[in-house]
Scaffold this motif. Structure first.
Motif, PDB file in Angstrom:
ATOM      1  N   LEU A 237       0.826  -1.208   0.000  1.00 25.04           N
ATOM      2  CA  LEU A 237       0.000   0.000   0.000  1.00 25.04           C
ATOM      3  C   LEU A 237       0.861   1.260   0.000  1.00 25.04           C
ATOM      4  O   LEU A 237       0.521   2.263  -0.641  1.00 25.04           O
ATOM      5  CB  LEU A 237      -0.932   0.007   1.222  1.00 25.04           C
ATOM      6  N   LEU A 238       1.984   1.191   0.705  1.00 22.03           N
ATOM      7  CA  LEU A 238       2.845   2.371   0.813  1.00 22.03           C
ATOM      8  C   LEU A 238       3.653   2.644  -0.455  1.00 22.03           C
ATOM      9  O   LEU A 238       4.393   3.619  -0.518  1.00 22.03           O
ATOM     10  CB  LEU A 238       3.788   2.218   2.011  1.00 22.03           C
ATOM     11  N   PHE A 242      -0.703   8.164  -2.239  1.00 19.72           N
ATOM     12  CA  PHE A 242      -1.954   8.425  -1.522  1.00 19.72           C
ATOM     13  C   PHE A 242      -1.920   7.808  -0.129  1.00 19.72           C
ATOM     14  O   PHE A 242      -2.270   8.449   0.871  1.00 19.72           O
ATOM     15  CB  PHE A 242      -3.139   7.865  -2.312  1.00 19.72           C
ATOM     16  N   PHE A 243      -1.492   6.548  -0.049  1.00 18.16           N
ATOM     17  CA  PHE A 243      -1.451   5.859   1.243  1.00 18.16           C
ATOM     18  C   PHE A 243      -0.303   6.371   2.111  1.00 18.16           C
ATOM     19  O   PHE A 243      -0.402   6.374   3.339  1.00 18.16           O
ATOM     20  CB  PHE A 243      -1.346   4.350   1.031  1.00 18.16           C
ATOM     21  N   GLN A 244       0.788   6.805   1.478  1.00 22.05           N
ATOM     22  CA  GLN A 244       1.873   7.399   2.259  1.00 22.05           C
ATOM     23  C   GLN A 244       1.394   8.631   3.013  1.00 22.05           C
ATOM     24  O   GLN A 244       1.708   8.826   4.185  1.00 22.05           O
ATOM     25  CB  GLN A 244       3.041   7.758   1.345  1.00 22.05           C
ATOM     26  N   LYS A 245       0.616   9.468   2.317  1.00 24.70           N
ATOM     27  CA  LYS A 245       0.087  10.679   2.955  1.00 24.70           C
ATOM     28  C   LYS A 245      -0.998  10.345   3.974  1.00 24.70           C
ATOM     29  O   LYS A 245      -1.032  10.895   5.076  1.00 24.70           O
ATOM     30  CB  LYS A 245      -0.456  11.633   1.894  1.00 24.70           C
ATOM     31  N   LEU A 246      -1.896   9.434   3.583  1.00 23.35           N
ATOM     32  CA  LEU A 246      -2.996   9.066   4.464  1.00 23.35           C
ATOM     33  C   LEU A 246      -2.481   8.463   5.774  1.00 23.35           C
ATOM     34  O   LEU A 246      -3.023   8.752   6.850  1.00 23.35           O
ATOM     35  CB  LEU A 246      -3.907   8.059   3.755  1.00 23.35           C
ATOM     36  N   LEU A 247      -1.439   7.655   5.679  1.00 24.67           N
ATOM     37  CA  LEU A 247      -0.923   6.953   6.849  1.00 24.67           C
ATOM     38  C   LEU A 247       0.299   7.631   7.466  1.00 24.67           C
ATOM     39  O   LEU A 247       0.959   7.051   8.322  1.00 24.67           O
ATOM     40  CB  LEU A 247      -0.562   5.507   6.464  1.00 24.67           C
ATOM     41  N   SER A 248       0.590   8.861   7.039  1.00 30.05           N
ATOM     42  CA  SER A 248       1.786   9.545   7.554  1.00 30.05           C
ATOM     43  C   SER A 248       1.805   9.683   9.083  1.00 30.05           C
ATOM     44  O   SER A 248       2.887   9.622   9.685  1.00 30.05           O
ATOM     45  CB  SER A 248       1.940  10.923   6.892  1.00 30.05           C
ATOM     46  N   PRO A 249       0.642   9.859   9.764  1.00 31.11           N
ATOM     47  CA  PRO A 249       0.698   9.882  11.234  1.00 31.11           C
ATOM     48  C   PRO A 249       1.259   8.589  11.823  1.00 31.11           C
ATOM     49  O   PRO A 249       1.874   8.588  12.893  1.00 31.11           O
ATOM     50  CB  PRO A 249      -0.762  10.086  11.655  1.00 31.11           C
ATOM     51  N   LEU A 250       1.061   7.480  11.095  1.00 34.39           N
ATOM     52  CA  LEU A 250       1.583   6.196  11.548  1.00 34.39           C
ATOM     53  C   LEU A 250       3.107   6.204  11.576  1.00 34.39           C
ATOM     54  O   LEU A 250       3.741   5.597  12.461  1.00 34.39           O
ATOM     55  CB  LEU A 250       1.087   5.095  10.601  1.00 34.39           C
ATOM     56  N   LYS A 251       3.706   6.905  10.615  1.00 39.24           N
ATOM     57  CA  LYS A 251       5.169   7.009  10.574  1.00 39.24           C
ATOM     58  C   LYS A 251       5.692   7.764  11.793  1.00 39.24           C
ATOM     59  O   LYS A 251       6.671   7.346  12.420  1.00 39.24           O
ATOM     60  CB  LYS A 251       5.613   7.709   9.280  1.00 39.24           C
ATOM     61  N   SER A 252       5.036   8.868  12.139  1.00 37.51           N
ATOM     62  CA  SER A 252       5.431   9.624  13.335  1.00 37.51           C
ATOM     63  C   SER A 252       5.241   8.782  14.593  1.00 37.51           C
ATOM     64  O   SER A 252       6.064   8.802  15.504  1.00 37.51           O
ATOM     65  CB  SER A 252       4.611  10.914  13.440  1.00 37.51           C
ATOM     66  N   TYR A 253       4.151   8.052  14.626  1.00 37.56           N
ATOM     67  CA  TYR A 253       3.861   7.164  15.758  1.00 37.56           C
ATOM     68  C   TYR A 253       4.982   6.142  15.934  1.00 37.56           C
ATOM     69  O   TYR A 253       5.405   5.846  17.062  1.00 37.56           O
ATOM     70  CB  TYR A 253       2.529   6.472  15.483  1.00 37.56           C
ATOM     71  N   GLY A 254       5.467   5.607  14.809  1.00 35.39           N
ATOM     72  CA  GLY A 254       6.534   4.614  14.857  1.00 35.39           C
ATOM     73  C   GLY A 254       7.889   5.198  15.196  1.00 35.39           C
ATOM     74  O   GLY A 254       8.736   4.519  15.788  1.00 35.39           O
ATOM     75  N   ARG A 255       8.134   6.449  14.839  1.00 31.46           N
ATOM     76  CA  ARG A 255       9.411   7.083  15.180  1.00 31.46           C
ATOM     77  C   ARG A 255       9.552   7.280  16.683  1.00 31.46           C
ATOM     78  O   ARG A 255      10.649   7.310  17.211  1.00 31.46           O
ATOM     79  CB  ARG A 255       9.538   8.431  14.466  1.00 31.46           C
ATOM     80  N   LEU A 256       8.421   7.415  17.368  1.00 27.60           N
ATOM     81  CA  LEU A 256       8.419   7.548  18.821  1.00 27.60           C
ATOM     82  C   LEU A 256       7.976   6.235  19.462  1.00 27.60           C
ATOM     83  O   LEU A 256       7.236   6.214  20.445  1.00 27.60           O
ATOM     84  CB  LEU A 256       7.486   8.683  19.259  1.00 27.60           C
ATOM     85  N   ALA A 257       8.432   5.122  18.902  1.00 24.33           N
ATOM     86  CA  ALA A 257       7.915   3.811  19.305  1.00 24.33           C
ATOM     87  C   ALA A 257       8.111   3.531  20.793  1.00 24.33           C
ATOM     88  O   ALA A 257       7.171   3.094  21.473  1.00 24.33           O
ATOM     89  CB  ALA A 257       8.586   2.716  18.475  1.00 24.33           C
ATOM     90  N   LEU A 258       9.295   3.772  21.325  1.00 25.92           N
ATOM     91  CA  LEU A 258       9.549   3.469  22.736  1.00 25.92           C
ATOM     92  C   LEU A 258       8.735   4.382  23.643  1.00 25.92           C
ATOM     93  O   LEU A 258       8.112   3.918  24.608  1.00 25.92           O
ATOM     94  CB  LEU A 258      11.039   3.599  23.051  1.00 25.92           C
ATOM     95  N   THR A 259       8.711   5.660  23.339  1.00 26.96           N
ATOM     96  CA  THR A 259       7.910   6.606  24.121  1.00 26.96           C
ATOM     97  C   THR A 259       6.439   6.221  24.105  1.00 26.96           C
ATOM     98  O   THR A 259       5.771   6.175  25.150  1.00 26.96           O
ATOM     99  CB  THR A 259       8.078   8.038  23.579  1.00 26.96           C
TER     100      THR A 259
END
Length: 330
Positions: A237-238, A242-259
């Motif tokens: 999907l990525l 379109f899906f990269q933009k739609l799911l971009s919050p997921l990328k930020s969520y994963g960058r702060l995975a431990l937090t």
């Protein structure tokens, strides 16, 4: 390998895995009671154990193995001792896990730290050997449904994926074929597991107990197949902007995975105490709680990364690992 460039797809996958992990963790943390048979709550419980439990931690564990390989490789390329830095890194992770486990029994960080130590000798092993050995080990441990020991082969397969640099240059056709194969195997596995799904709780019948145990065991065994399908589908999907933009919050969520992983526990326990949820909440109500935590953490992650380079816990982890204060501001 670009020493500074993040591999975005890994952040998407981490964020995706975290969103599944909380759905499972919230149950034991809030001591959710068993659902009544033939209720909507019971249907959601079966959904969790068919499509969520044992599926998302598998992705997260595999990604730890990839991160392990990338971390040491990049540290060595910068002229540092990657082994020493990694040992320091997992020592910090273990200490964080020791604190976390007091609030969240069964948490993963201490297990990850110990498993990281076990797979360290495989860093320089041949990638074909790591792939074959990891796959065989995972197969046999999955057959016996030994969930905690499956962490090591999953990490080892992550190391092999890092050695093959799969996520740096994703082959589209091979990924599509792999995803379809995992889908078909996953459908067979979930259908087999669903056949043994319990129909009722609360009865002290030996037959019902054996059926429920079989249901859980099959779920653990087929977990890697379903996880592989989920990951493969997300990767495909990525490929589309379109899906990269739609799911971009997921990328930020994963960058702060431990937090975010640690804060999931904090939110669940704080809300549980504030609203007296322990033992007084259903599985469906726990889903609403998780959705609220998703919204809070996704917004926080996106806003935080506009101004800062690392999550707060990631920054602390990095500072202790490298014994220097990394710049925090973007």
């Amino acid at each position: 390998m670009d020493l500074n460039k993040r591999i975005d797809i890994l952040d998407y996958l981490r964020g995706f895995a975290l969103m599944g992990i909380i759905l499972v963790n919230v149950g034991p943390l809030l001591e959710i009671r068993q659902p009544a048979s033939d209720s909507t709550d019971f249907l959601y419980w079966k959904f969790l154990y068919l499509f969520v439990e044992g599926r998302f931690y598998t992705i997260f564990t595999f990604l730890f193995g990839i991160g392990f390989y990338i971390f040491i490789t990049r540290a060595n390329a910068r002229g540092k001792n990657g082994y020493v830095l990694f040992l320091r890194r997992i020592a910090v992770l273990f200490l964080i896990g020791l604190v976390h486990v007091k609030f969240h029994p069964g948490e993963a960080l201490t297990v990850y730290a110990i498993s990281g130590l076990i797979i360290l000798p495989f860093y320089k092993a041949n990638k074909v050997m790591n792939l074959i050995f990891g796959g065989i080990m995972l197969f046999f441990l999955a057959l016996f449904s030994i969930k905690i020991f499956m962490v090591v082969p999953l990490m080892l397969l992550g190391v092999a994926a890092g050695q093959y640099r799969i996520f740096e240059n994703i082959p589209l056709k091979k990924t599509a074929v792999f995803t379809v194969m995992m889908f078909l195997l996953g459908v067979v596995g979930i259908s087999y597991q669903a056949y043994y799904a319990p129909t009722q709780f609360g009865m002290k019948s030996e037959a019902i107990s054996l059926q429920t145990e079989r249901f859980f065991s099959i779920g653990i065994a087929i977990g890697p197949l379903v996880s592989a399908f989920y990951a493969g589908l997300l990767v495909l999907l990525l490929r589309f902007s379109f899906f990269q933009k739609l799911l971009s919050p997921l990328k930020s969520y994963g960058r702060l995975a431990l937090t975010n992983y640690l804060c999931q526990t904090v939110f669940i326990l704080l809300l549980g105490n504030r609203f007296h949820l322990f033992g007084n909440i259903t599985y469906l109500q726990s889903l609403n709680l998780c959705l609220a935590i998703y919204i809070i953490q996704l917004i926080f992650s996106c806003v935080w990364l506009r101004y800062f380079r690392f999550g707060p816990i990631e920054w602390l982890w990095r500072m202790i690992t490298y014994r220097e204060i990394p710049p925090m501001r973007q």
